[in-house]
Design a protein around this motif. Sequence first.
Motif, PDB file in Angstrom:
ATOM      1  N   GLU A  80      19.112  19.044  -2.977  1.00 35.01           N
ATOM      2  CA  GLU A  80      18.858  17.705  -2.435  1.00 35.01           C
ATOM      3  C   GLU A  80      19.679  17.457  -1.171  1.00 35.01           C
ATOM      4  O   GLU A  80      19.164  16.937  -0.169  1.00 35.01           O
ATOM      5  N   LYS A  81      20.957  17.844  -1.210  1.00 31.52           N
ATOM      6  CA  LYS A  81      21.817  17.645  -0.042  1.00 31.52           C
ATOM      7  C   LYS A  81      21.380  18.538   1.118  1.00 31.52           C
ATOM      8  O   LYS A  81      21.357  18.111   2.277  1.00 31.52           O
ATOM      9  N   LEU A  82      21.028  19.789   0.808  1.00 30.50           N
ATOM     10  CA  LEU A  82      20.657  20.731   1.860  1.00 30.50           C
ATOM     11  C   LEU A  82      19.364  20.331   2.564  1.00 30.50           C
ATOM     12  O   LEU A  82      19.123  20.728   3.710  1.00 30.50           O
ATOM     13  N   ALA A  83      18.533  19.540   1.874  1.00 34.26           N
ATOM     14  CA  ALA A  83      17.241  19.148   2.448  1.00 34.26           C
ATOM     15  C   ALA A  83      17.369  18.012   3.460  1.00 34.26           C
ATOM     16  O   ALA A  83      16.392  17.664   4.125  1.00 34.26           O
ATOM     17  N   ASP A  84      18.561  17.474   3.600  1.00 34.75           N
ATOM     18  CA  ASP A  84      18.763  16.350   4.518  1.00 34.75           C
ATOM     19  C   ASP A  84      18.551  16.814   5.965  1.00 34.75           C
ATOM     20  O   ASP A  84      19.271  17.703   6.449  1.00 34.75           O
ATOM     21  N   PRO A  85      17.597  16.235   6.702  1.00 32.47           N
ATOM     22  CA  PRO A  85      17.318  16.681   8.074  1.00 32.47           C
ATOM     23  C   PRO A  85      18.479  16.471   9.049  1.00 32.47           C
ATOM     24  O   PRO A  85      18.572  17.169  10.060  1.00 32.47           O
ATOM     25  N   VAL A  86      19.366  15.528   8.740  1.00 26.93           N
ATOM     26  CA  VAL A  86      20.518  15.282   9.620  1.00 26.93           C
ATOM     27  C   VAL A  86      21.378  16.538   9.744  1.00 26.93           C
ATOM     28  O   VAL A  86      21.976  16.814  10.797  1.00 26.93           O
ATOM     29  N   LEU A  87      21.426  17.341   8.678  1.00 20.14           N
ATOM     30  CA  LEU A  87      22.295  18.518   8.655  1.00 20.14           C
ATOM     31  C   LEU A  87      21.837  19.615   9.603  1.00 20.14           C
ATOM     32  O   LEU A  87      22.593  20.547   9.891  1.00 20.14           O
ATOM     33  N   GLU A  88      20.612  19.541  10.088  1.00 16.60           N
ATOM     34  CA  GLU A  88      20.137  20.537  11.056  1.00 16.60           C
ATOM     35  C   GLU A  88      21.020  20.530  12.302  1.00 16.60           C
ATOM     36  O   GLU A  88      21.178  21.561  12.962  1.00 16.60           O
ATOM     37  N   LYS A  89      21.594  19.383  12.614  1.00 14.41           N
ATOM     38  CA  LYS A  89      22.449  19.280  13.790  1.00 14.41           C
ATOM     39  C   LYS A  89      23.774  20.022  13.613  1.00 14.41           C
ATOM     40  O   LYS A  89      24.500  20.233  14.594  1.00 14.41           O
TER      41      LYS A  89
END
Length: 308
Positions: A166-175
Amino acid sequence: MAGILDTVDQRTQLVGENRLEILMFRLVGRQLFAINVFKVQEVLQLPKLTLMPHRHPYVCGVVNLRGQTLPVIDLSQAIGMRPLVPSEQSTIIVTEYNRSVQAFLVGSVDRIINLNWESILPPPGGAGRQHYLTAITKVEEQIVEIIDVEKVLAEISPMSTRVSEEKLADPVLEKARGREVLLVDDSTVALNQLRETLAQLGIRTHSASDGLRALNLLKKWADEGQDMTERLLMIFTDAEMPEMDGYRLTTEIRQDPRLRDLYVVLHTSLSGSFNEAMVKKVGCDNFLSKFQPDRLVEVIRERLLRDR
């Protein structure tokens, strides 16, 4: 040892002054060992010990202390020395690390002593129990070995470094992918935990084993003309380390105009309520208790949202 920790609240004044207090004790023989007083809840005679089936070889059993069941760990055996034999006269040190409470069986407790972190040195290389030390110091011409309790606990009950889907799917983390982070910790266990978790986000890591080495590295990069806030997404620093602790490191960063805007996270096994106050005192941006992969990701997300 009654009353040995009665004035622990006063010791918070040492923080930010690059000082600490250690509780010294013996296991088997005359060698002195130590741990940080802030991680000690109490020292007492071993209560009634209950044996548990299928327990880890280093765990002597469990005790009930004011309604709380605690494992009792033979610290001597855990660091590769001769096992201690529990008895009614045995001493235990009750500690809190990484949000868990446990008791360590020791031979005898010596005393508490106040030191400057500059007198705490990295351990020499070597085999045997050297692998279980974070530092050494000298008190009255006798070597005192400071134990890497995080390594001991990780061997008994390994912590997961996996981040939830769930956490890894956060699009913000792509940055965060491809960004660089500096890790500062004297525990190889803690450094490896951080590296394994950050690798899942595609983050590149640099590391230093104490605050002084980290500060020298940061100043070297700054001297080369690098924009430090562009180079580093953030810094994760432990609190207690040889030569320079994480509080002093943060203070030094804030006093250098080339470094002062760096995002600094205090990442420590010390108690949360204490460190939340110290974060404000020395100017850290965030606080994270060891070791919580999902919470670590949340801290990174908070940092990334600052750039919007």
